[in-house]
Design a protein around this motif. Sequence first.
Motif, PDB file in Angstrom:
ATOM      1  N   TYR A   1       0.048  12.914  -5.257  1.00  0.00           N
ATOM      2  CA  TYR A   1      -0.571  11.961  -4.319  1.00  0.00           C
ATOM      3  C   TYR A   1       0.321  11.792  -3.097  1.00  0.00           C
ATOM      4  O   TYR A   1       0.617  10.675  -2.700  1.00  0.00           O
ATOM      5  CB  TYR A   1      -0.739  10.603  -4.998  1.00  0.00           C
ATOM      6  CG  TYR A   1      -1.824  10.555  -6.028  1.00  0.00           C
ATOM      7  CD1 TYR A   1      -3.178  10.647  -5.659  1.00  0.00           C
ATOM      8  CD2 TYR A   1      -1.520  10.417  -7.383  1.00  0.00           C
ATOM      9  CE1 TYR A   1      -4.174  10.593  -6.619  1.00  0.00           C
ATOM     10  CE2 TYR A   1      -2.526  10.361  -8.336  1.00  0.00           C
ATOM     11  CZ  TYR A   1      -3.842  10.447  -7.944  1.00  0.00           C
ATOM     12  OH  TYR A   1      -4.830  10.388  -8.881  1.00  0.00           O
TER      13      TYR A   1
ATOM     14  N   GLN B   1       9.732   8.911  -0.123  1.00  0.00           N
ATOM     15  CA  GLN B   1       9.812   8.753  -1.587  1.00  0.00           C
ATOM     16  C   GLN B   1      11.224   9.028  -2.094  1.00  0.00           C
ATOM     17  O   GLN B   1      11.761   8.280  -2.912  1.00  0.00           O
ATOM     18  CB  GLN B   1       8.854   9.719  -2.276  1.00  0.00           C
ATOM     19  CG  GLN B   1       7.394   9.374  -2.113  1.00  0.00           C
ATOM     20  CD  GLN B   1       6.519  10.246  -3.020  1.00  0.00           C
ATOM     21  OE1 GLN B   1       6.921  10.649  -4.102  1.00  0.00           O
ATOM     22  NE2 GLN B   1       5.307  10.540  -2.551  1.00  0.00           N
TER      23      GLN B   1
ATOM     24  N   LEU C   1       0.052   9.320  -0.057  1.00  0.00           N
ATOM     25  CA  LEU C   1       0.295   7.869  -0.126  1.00  0.00           C
ATOM     26  C   LEU C   1       1.636   7.481   0.473  1.00  0.00           C
ATOM     27  O   LEU C   1       1.788   6.441   1.091  1.00  0.00           O
ATOM     28  CB  LEU C   1       0.187   7.382  -1.578  1.00  0.00           C
ATOM     29  CG  LEU C   1      -1.232   7.452  -2.161  1.00  0.00           C
ATOM     30  CD1 LEU C   1      -1.219   7.207  -3.656  1.00  0.00           C
ATOM     31  CD2 LEU C   1      -2.167   6.456  -1.480  1.00  0.00           C
TER      32      LEU C   1
ATOM     33  N   HIS D   1       4.119   5.676  -5.082  1.00  0.00           N
ATOM     34  CA  HIS D   1       2.896   5.524  -4.272  1.00  0.00           C
ATOM     35  C   HIS D   1       3.094   4.488  -3.172  1.00  0.00           C
ATOM     36  O   HIS D   1       2.432   4.539  -2.144  1.00  0.00           O
ATOM     37  CB  HIS D   1       1.713   5.048  -5.146  1.00  0.00           C
ATOM     38  CG  HIS D   1       1.239   6.082  -6.111  1.00  0.00           C
ATOM     39  ND1 HIS D   1       0.304   5.810  -7.068  1.00  0.00           N
ATOM     40  CD2 HIS D   1       1.568   7.370  -6.272  1.00  0.00           C
ATOM     41  CE1 HIS D   1       0.075   6.893  -7.783  1.00  0.00           C
ATOM     42  NE2 HIS D   1       0.840   7.859  -7.321  1.00  0.00           N
TER      43      HIS D   1
ATOM     44  N   ASP E   1       6.163  11.405  -6.578  1.00  0.00           N
ATOM     45  CA  ASP E   1       4.809  11.824  -6.903  1.00  0.00           C
ATOM     46  C   ASP E   1       4.305  12.718  -5.777  1.00  0.00           C
ATOM     47  O   ASP E   1       3.916  12.226  -4.722  1.00  0.00           O
ATOM     48  CB  ASP E   1       3.909  10.589  -7.076  1.00  0.00           C
ATOM     49  CG  ASP E   1       2.567  10.938  -7.705  1.00  0.00           C
ATOM     50  OD1 ASP E   1       2.034  12.042  -7.391  1.00  0.00           O
ATOM     51  OD2 ASP E   1       2.057  10.136  -8.498  1.00  0.00           O
TER      52      ASP E   1
END
Length: 480
Positions: free
Chosen positions: A98, A107, A101, A64, A95
């Motif tokens: 979500y 990520q 974010l 996140h 993730d």
Amino acid sequence: MIDTHAHIDTEAFAEDIDEVIARARAAGVEHIIIPAIEPNGYDNLIELVDKYDMLYFGIGVHPHSADKFDDNVEQRIRELAKHPKCVAIGEMGLDYYYNELSAADVQKRVFRRQIEIAKELGKPIIVHNRDSDEDLIEILKEYQDGNLKAVLHCFPESKELLEKAMDLGFNVSFTGNITFKKSEHKEVLELVPLDRFMIETDSPYMAPVPNRGKRNEPSFVKEIAKKISEVKNMNYENILEQSTKNAKSFFKIMMLVLGIALFTQTSYAQDDYRYNDEYIEEEADYEKAPYPKFIGIGGFAGTNTIVESQVFIEDSNVPDKNISYEGISSLGGTITFGGLADYLLLQVGYAYSKNTKVQETSPGSLPNIHQLIELSSLWIPNPHNKINVFGAIGPSYIMNSINGVDNSQIGLNAGVGFIFNVPIKGAGLLNFTAEWRLNFELSAIEREIEVQANPVVTTTIESKSFYSIPRLNLIFYPEF
Ligand SMILES: [Zn+2]
């Protein structure tokens, strides 16, 4: 039991953390592992783990917050990973639920980088995954060369993912959602091998039934074990024991408990420190630790006490005897390898002793020569300290020449001692080691001894010796 994943360093526990910890203890929770979420929380996290013995932590950036990962954060992660209570890198992962974010490509990049750091530091990783099974496994697979230890936390209902995780040698941990009415974890819980799962609360989220919907806390972790025991149709105590054993081995907690006990006596806990730049500069000694030990060459001198037990096999009227020879000088050398882990050294040693004392009792005989080759593992519970304690154990190969007759034996060596670390600028590290090493011959040999001088009468005995050698060893580890 161990709650292997609880965010009790967060705002949700700011008011009553003392009571939360007290309730966890009362419920039988031995340790709680707090995975870091993001850099803003690091100071608070460290303050908390320093306050309570039972807490350990993972350091990293949650997917996140992947946007917040940069070179400075990486530097902080590396610093905090040296903290004696840091047991893992994480929480990290992907993730896609979500994904607003942090973008998926960010990520992935941050996930990869953190895996690289963990592998470099030899730490396990705590992995978060939501709706990202495919990319997650692909990345983990890429890095799994046999040295990556990972736990997939808050494990979902997917049998396919479980199979892949097991194939890659990973662990999984289960949380409150397995107790929910609509949970479809049954198959996954049935299939998971007993030595590959852990339990967690993921506090403050995912409170298990019967506390569903409330704030979750570590004292609820037993509900997870209960559910697993129901599904696996096994004794609840067994599930608790097994999950605790798995967590201790995964996070190497036994080693840490021992290390911290020694460590906090000395340099570490004296200051109320924070990991800011000032602290790191002030504590230059700590920065240097652990003392870099790669290949070390050493020489030693000591005194050898040799005790030979003699069993008279031809003449059973003669009682068994122990003959000891004291103060025999023992000289030798060692090659030591420290590249595996801070707390472990592997050592090959050679020791030479010439026993001329036998000639005092039987003047015609030749001196006995004992050559010991020791292969030892040296275990250091406080590797970051200037003075280390250690215990050694390993097999030996013992070559004897007894009155001119050669024989060799397999043995066992064991010892205890201290290491004084003396860094030499620009050259390397000098170790003064004071130790007491024992060598035991494991099987007896048959040999002839003289029982009467004139006229000469001999008899056959079974002989087995042990060697007690207090010694000083000087080892030098050159800098590469
Ligand atoms: Zn988490």
